[in-house]
Every structure is written in C-alpha cells, then in structure tokens.
Motif scaffolding. Structure first.
Motif, PDB file in Angstrom:
ATOM      1  N   ASP A   1      14.649  -7.619  -4.893  1.00  0.00           N
ATOM      2  CA  ASP A   1      14.583  -6.272  -4.325  1.00  0.00           C
ATOM      3  C   ASP A   1      13.827  -6.273  -3.007  1.00  0.00           C
ATOM      4  OD1 ASP A   1      15.768  -5.517  -6.646  1.00  0.00           O
ATOM      5  OD2 ASP A   1      14.020  -4.528  -7.508  1.00  0.00           O
ATOM      6  N   LEU A   2      12.762  -7.070  -2.946  1.00  0.00           N
ATOM      7  CA  LEU A   2      11.866  -7.069  -1.796  1.00  0.00           C
ATOM      8  C   LEU A   2      12.087  -8.280  -0.891  1.00  0.00           C
ATOM      9  CD1 LEU A   2       8.581  -5.949  -3.608  1.00  0.00           C
ATOM     10  CD2 LEU A   2      10.232  -4.528  -2.382  1.00  0.00           C
ATOM     11  N   ALA A   3      13.294  -8.795  -0.916  1.00  0.00           N
ATOM     12  CA  ALA A   3      13.583 -10.014  -0.138  1.00  0.00           C
ATOM     13  C   ALA A   3      13.262  -9.831   1.339  1.00  0.00           C
ATOM     14  CB  ALA A   3      15.052 -10.400  -0.315  1.00  0.00           C
ATOM     15  N   ASP A   4      13.569  -8.648   1.885  1.00  0.00           N
ATOM     16  CA  ASP A   4      13.309  -8.420   3.319  1.00  0.00           C
ATOM     17  C   ASP A   4      11.812  -8.497   3.614  1.00  0.00           C
ATOM     18  OD1 ASP A   4      14.276  -7.530   6.012  1.00  0.00           O
ATOM     19  OD2 ASP A   4      12.929  -5.851   5.574  1.00  0.00           O
ATOM     20  N   HIS A   5      10.988  -7.928   2.720  1.00  0.00           N
ATOM     21  CA  HIS A   5       9.535  -7.997   2.932  1.00  0.00           C
ATOM     22  C   HIS A   5       9.050  -9.436   2.871  1.00  0.00           C
ATOM     23  CE1 HIS A   5       5.247  -6.913   2.627  1.00  0.00           C
ATOM     24  NE2 HIS A   5       5.187  -7.918   1.760  1.00  0.00           N
ATOM     25  N   PHE A   6       9.491 -10.182   1.868  1.00  0.00           N
ATOM     26  CA  PHE A   6       9.030 -11.564   1.731  1.00  0.00           C
ATOM     27  C   PHE A   6       9.509 -12.422   2.893  1.00  0.00           C
ATOM     28  CE2 PHE A   6       8.771 -10.379  -2.891  1.00  0.00           C
ATOM     29  CZ  PHE A   6       7.402 -10.551  -3.003  1.00  0.00           C
ATOM     30  N   ASP A   7      10.718 -12.139   3.422  1.00  0.00           N
ATOM     31  CA  ASP A   7      11.223 -12.893   4.567  1.00  0.00           C
ATOM     32  C   ASP A   7      10.382 -12.626   5.809  1.00  0.00           C
ATOM     33  OD1 ASP A   7      13.212 -14.003   3.066  1.00  0.00           O
ATOM     34  OD2 ASP A   7      14.775 -12.596   3.727  1.00  0.00           O
ATOM     35  N   ARG A   8       9.960 -11.373   5.994  1.00  0.00           N
ATOM     36  CA  ARG A   8       9.234 -10.990   7.200  1.00  0.00           C
ATOM     37  C   ARG A   8       7.728 -11.260   7.110  1.00  0.00           C
ATOM     38  NH1 ARG A   8      11.729  -7.079  10.609  1.00  0.00           N
ATOM     39  NH2 ARG A   8      13.871  -6.574   9.978  1.00  0.00           N
ATOM     40  N   HIS A   9       7.165 -11.029   5.913  1.00  0.00           N
ATOM     41  CA  HIS A   9       5.701 -11.051   5.786  1.00  0.00           C
ATOM     42  C   HIS A   9       5.183 -12.065   4.763  1.00  0.00           C
ATOM     43  CE1 HIS A   9       5.796  -7.337   8.128  1.00  0.00           C
ATOM     44  NE2 HIS A   9       6.672  -6.850   7.260  1.00  0.00           N
ATOM     45  N   GLY A  10       6.074 -12.823   4.161  1.00  0.00           N
ATOM     46  CA  GLY A  10       5.627 -13.743   3.119  1.00  0.00           C
ATOM     47  C   GLY A  10       5.029 -12.976   1.947  1.00  0.00           C
ATOM     48  N   ASP A  11       3.916 -13.459   1.404  1.00  0.00           N
ATOM     49  CA  ASP A  11       3.273 -12.804   0.263  1.00  0.00           C
ATOM     50  C   ASP A  11       2.186 -11.823   0.689  1.00  0.00           C
ATOM     51  OD1 ASP A  11       4.882 -14.296  -1.330  1.00  0.00           O
ATOM     52  OD2 ASP A  11       3.373 -15.799  -1.854  1.00  0.00           O
ATOM     53  N   TYR A  12       2.171 -11.447   1.973  1.00  0.00           N
ATOM     54  CA  TYR A  12       1.100 -10.580   2.459  1.00  0.00           C
ATOM     55  C   TYR A  12       1.421  -9.111   2.184  1.00  0.00           C
ATOM     56  CZ  TYR A  12      -2.075  -8.043   5.472  1.00  0.00           C
ATOM     57  OH  TYR A  12      -3.014  -7.163   5.936  1.00  0.00           O
ATOM     58  N   PHE A  13       0.474  -8.416   1.560  1.00  0.00           N
ATOM     59  CA  PHE A  13       0.542  -6.972   1.356  1.00  0.00           C
ATOM     60  C   PHE A  13      -0.817  -6.382   1.712  1.00  0.00           C
ATOM     61  CE2 PHE A  13       3.565  -8.739  -1.640  1.00  0.00           C
ATOM     62  CZ  PHE A  13       4.638  -7.852  -1.617  1.00  0.00           C
ATOM     63  N   THR A  14      -0.807  -5.118   2.103  1.00  0.00           N
ATOM     64  CA  THR A  14      -2.070  -4.401   2.258  1.00  0.00           C
ATOM     65  C   THR A  14      -2.377  -3.644   0.973  1.00  0.00           C
ATOM     66  OG1 THR A  14      -0.946  -2.474   3.201  1.00  0.00           O
ATOM     67  CG2 THR A  14      -1.775  -4.151   4.735  1.00  0.00           C
ATOM     68  N   ASN A  15      -3.655  -3.393   0.724  1.00  0.00           N
ATOM     69  CA  ASN A  15      -4.040  -2.654  -0.473  1.00  0.00           C
ATOM     70  C   ASN A  15      -3.482  -1.228  -0.399  1.00  0.00           C
ATOM     71  OD1 ASN A  15      -5.335  -1.999  -2.905  1.00  0.00           O
ATOM     72  ND2 ASN A  15      -7.119  -1.224  -1.818  1.00  0.00           N
ATOM     73  N   GLY A  16      -2.793  -0.811  -1.453  1.00  0.00           N
ATOM     74  CA  GLY A  16      -2.208   0.521  -1.497  1.00  0.00           C
ATOM     75  C   GLY A  16      -0.860   0.628  -0.818  1.00  0.00           C
TER      76      GLY A  16
END
Length: 343
Positions: free
Chosen positions: A127-142
């Motif tokens: 589902d989140l392939a685009d996020h992982f392609d662009r940002h790897g495993d990086y997320f911000t809190n919240g």
C-alpha cells in the motif's frame, strides 16, 4: 433482543460496536448456551453479547447471540434492527479489525452502512510502496499517510481507502514485542525451548530457523497503525477517522463495567427468557451508571465510594428515637449538584 433509546437516537451519526462473551456455571449446552471462542479463554458454555454505544459511551442497543456464532455474523443484524427502530438512514459504524474481511465490508456497504474499522498491516508495504520508494523507512512522529487497497477477488473486489499513522510510542512498543518474539523463535530453533507456534519461526524439511524476511517486514511496519474506511477524505479527514476509531475504548469500558462492577458473570440461569431478563437488568444498570459517570465526571467506582459515606442513623433510647441526618461534606455537595444538573 433488548434495546435502550439513546439521547441521540433517530439522528444520523457515528456509533461504536463490539462483542463480548459471558460464561455460565454449567457443563451443559443448549440452543443458546454453547462453547465457542471465548473472550475470557474459557471452555464453558457461553453467550455472545453485541453492544452498540454512542461516542460518549452511552448504551444504544444490546443483542444476545449463540455462544458459538461467528463474531462477524452479529454486526449487520444489530445495525439493521437499530436503524429500523429509530428510522436512521445515515450511520457510520466503528468496529475493530475482527470484522475486517472483504466479504464483511462488502456486506456492510451493500446494506447501506458507512464504516471505519481497524486494518491489519500485512499489506502495508505494498500500500505504501510510493512512500518506501521515496523515503525508505523514515517517518515523522504522528505522520498520517493515505493509500488505497483492492480488497477481495473477482466480482467481490473493491478498492478501499486506508489511513495509516506512525507513532513513536507505538514504535517503541512494537520493536520491544518484535525482539521478544525473535528471541522466542531463536530459542525454539536452537532447541532451548520446546516446539511451539511462533510468529518468526520457519519450519521446513531441513529443520527450524528464524524467518529473517518476516522479521524485517515486521520491523518495517513497526509504529504504524492502519484504518479502513468507506468515507472519502473530503467527508472525513485522516485524523478524524483515527479519532473516531479510538472512541472504541468506550465500548470496552462499558464491557468492563458490566463484568466487574455490575457482576454480569458468571450467569447462573438457563432459560432464554430468564437470561434475557438478567441482561436487561445488568445493561439497564450500565446505562444508568454511564449517565451517573458523565454528570460529575468521575468513575462509577469513585462515585459509589463517595455516596457510600452518606449515612444517617436512628437511636432508640427509653422508648424514644433520635435521628442523625447524613453529613454532607463540601466535595459531596458538589457531586450531588453535578448529578442534579445532569438529570
């Protein structure tokens, strides 16, 4: 079937649904009391209880089902009865991931209901392939992410909206649990613990080993929580979807009050009408209890402790009586005033 009219019954709105089980002090099954999947991890005959509450926790409707009935089969009958009783044509039901299957969600939608349910994360990397392609495993809190997923196959396949949120607090908890499960799988694979089912254990003809691919996938998803909804982002934003889902704790709180404070279990009756009457008394008390909690803003247990101090006494001396009225301290006066205002 039992029902209680809500303060907001008849209005379109959001309602919470969950199911619990109540066991019996009996070894004999019948048409209603059956051994099934127990929330209390028991093997006694039981019944299932489906409960609708509003977002504030006020009881709307209660239904009783056979103890072995699939939880997913209880929701639509309860919703249909409630909607018909109060003439509701627009309702959003919030439920946990237990009903999350393509068939169940399609049935809800086909019956005219909108929904918000918890999502399992097994498909999240796709589902989140685009996020992982662009940002790897990086997320911000919240951080909130929106995606879609096709659920079901063939004619039953429908595209669903998925909302995800990353939480630093959840990340810590998930990683701790992952490490515990990894150690368990490693101990079983090394023969230090006896063979048991373990999430990260891979068993094949060559023996037992840690399933590293599954571990890495779990680590990638740590800190994420997903929600499935058939409401558009314009109708209800991602944060509002999550806030609505989090109100499910109100149903769980009602079940805890029912079982612990109100003594709903174990059930000692065996006739359907008497069991029905038992639940009527218990859940009428729950409705009153939730109302009493709401007015002064304190738990039912604390409220009972406070009111228990109100005691009067009568003394008989030489044929006469002297009555001492209950003392009302300031804190009790404020509680009683809040109850009067909430009446």
């Amino acid at each position: 079937m039992l029902a209680y009219r809500s303060r907001t019954a008849g209005l379109a709105g959001m309602i919470m649904y969950d199911v619990t089980t109540l066991h019996f002090e009996s070894k004999d099954e019948d048409g209603l009391r059956k051994v099934g999947m127990s929330k209390e991890h028991r093997v006694d005959p039981q019944i299932q209880v489906g409960l609708l509450v509003d977002p504030a926790g006020f009881l709307l409707e209660l239904h009783m089902f056979e103890g072995n009935k699939a939880e997913t089969m209880t929701l639509i009958p309860v919703l249909d009865t409630f909607a018909h009783r109060h003439g509701i044509t627009d309702m959003v039901v919030v439920a946990d991931a237990g009903i999350l299957s393509a068939a169940n969600l399609n049935a809800l939608e086909d019956a005219g209901y909108r929904f918000i349910v918890g999502s399992r994360l097994t498909k999240a990397p796709y589902d989140l392939a685009d996020h992982f392609d662009r940002h790897g495993d990086y997320f911000t809190n919240g951080q909130i992410l929106e995606s879609t997923r096709v659920m079901g196959t063939g004619k039953n396949a429908r595209e669903r909206r998925i909302v995800y949120k990353r939480s630093a607090k959840r990340l810590v908890r998930d990683n701790r649990n992952i490490q515990l499960m990894v150690r368990r799988a490693e101990d079983i694979a090394a023969g230090r613990k006896r063979m048991k089912k373990a999430r990260f254990l891979k068993v094949d003809g060559a023996g037992k080993a840690l399933d590293q691919a599954t571990v890495e996938r779990a680590q990638q998803l740590a800190g994420l929580k997903g929600y499935v909804a058939n409401l558009s982002a314009e109708t209800l934003g991602g944060q509002a979807v999550m806030s609505a889902y989090h109100d499910l704790w109100q149903v769980e709180a009602s079940f805890r009050m029912t079982k612990n404070d109100l003594g709903a279990r174990p059930v000692f009756h065996h006739q359907r009408d008497v069991i029905d009457a038992h639940l009527t008394v218990v859940f009428a008390a729950l409705a009153i209890g939730r109302h009493l909690q709401e007015a002064p803003g304190m738990s039912l247990k604390k409220l009972v402790r406070q009111l228990d101090r109100l005691r009067s006494s009568t003394i008989r001396i030489n044929g006469g009586e002297i009555t001492f009225d209950a003392d009302f301290p300031d804190d009790l006066q404020s509680t009683l005033q809040a109850l009067k205002r909430g009446h």
